[in-house]
Design a protein around this motif. Structure first.
Motif, PDB file in Angstrom:
ATOM      1  N   TYR A 158       0.829  -1.202   0.000  1.00 14.54           N
ATOM      2  CA  TYR A 158       0.000   0.000   0.000  1.00 14.54           C
ATOM      3  C   TYR A 158       0.866   1.257   0.000  1.00 14.54           C
ATOM      4  O   TYR A 158       0.652   2.183  -0.786  1.00 14.54           O
ATOM      5  CB  TYR A 158      -0.930   0.000   1.217  1.00 14.54           C
TER       6      TYR A 158
ATOM      7  N   ASP B 298       2.561   1.771  -3.314  1.00 15.79           N
ATOM      8  CA  ASP B 298       1.616   2.291  -4.308  1.00 15.79           C
ATOM      9  C   ASP B 298       1.378   3.785  -4.114  1.00 15.79           C
ATOM     10  O   ASP B 298       1.348   4.556  -5.081  1.00 15.79           O
ATOM     11  CB  ASP B 298       0.283   1.537  -4.244  1.00 15.79           C
ATOM     12  N   GLU B 299       1.218   4.207  -2.867  1.00 15.00           N
ATOM     13  CA  GLU B 299       0.998   5.625  -2.579  1.00 15.00           C
ATOM     14  C   GLU B 299       2.228   6.447  -2.961  1.00 15.00           C
ATOM     15  O   GLU B 299       2.108   7.541  -3.521  1.00 15.00           O
ATOM     16  CB  GLU B 299       0.657   5.836  -1.100  1.00 15.00           C
TER      17      GLU B 299
END
Length: 85
Positions: free
Chosen positions: A35, A38-39
């Protein structure tokens, strides 16, 4: 002998529980890292887009500044010609 067997069973159960818990924590950690990656990728893409747009704007600004210099030079030439007549 019963004590040894009991201790082995207890150790085995403890080991299995620890392995299951460790696996669960690894999955959560991996999901969190994916996560965050991805950010971070999204932020980098936004940054790169801003940089590309800035370069484009600077290039157009340079062309426009040159056009203004040429126009001012032409105006000066025309004003000089008008004063001679």
């Amino acid at each position: 002998m019963e004590t040894i067997i009991s201790a082995c069973i207890s150790a085995s159960v403890t080991l299995v529980i620890c392995l299951l818990n460790n696996h669960g924590q690894q999955e959560k950690t991996r999901a969190l890292m994916e996560y965050k990656l991805d950010e971070l990728t999204k932020r980098v893409d936004k940054h790169n887009n801003v940089v590309e747009r800035t370069y484009s704007i600077e290039k157009r600004l340079s062309v426009q500044e040159e056009q203004i210099r040429v126009a001012n030079h032409r105006i000066s030439d025309l004003e000089g010609i008008e004063h001679e007549h």
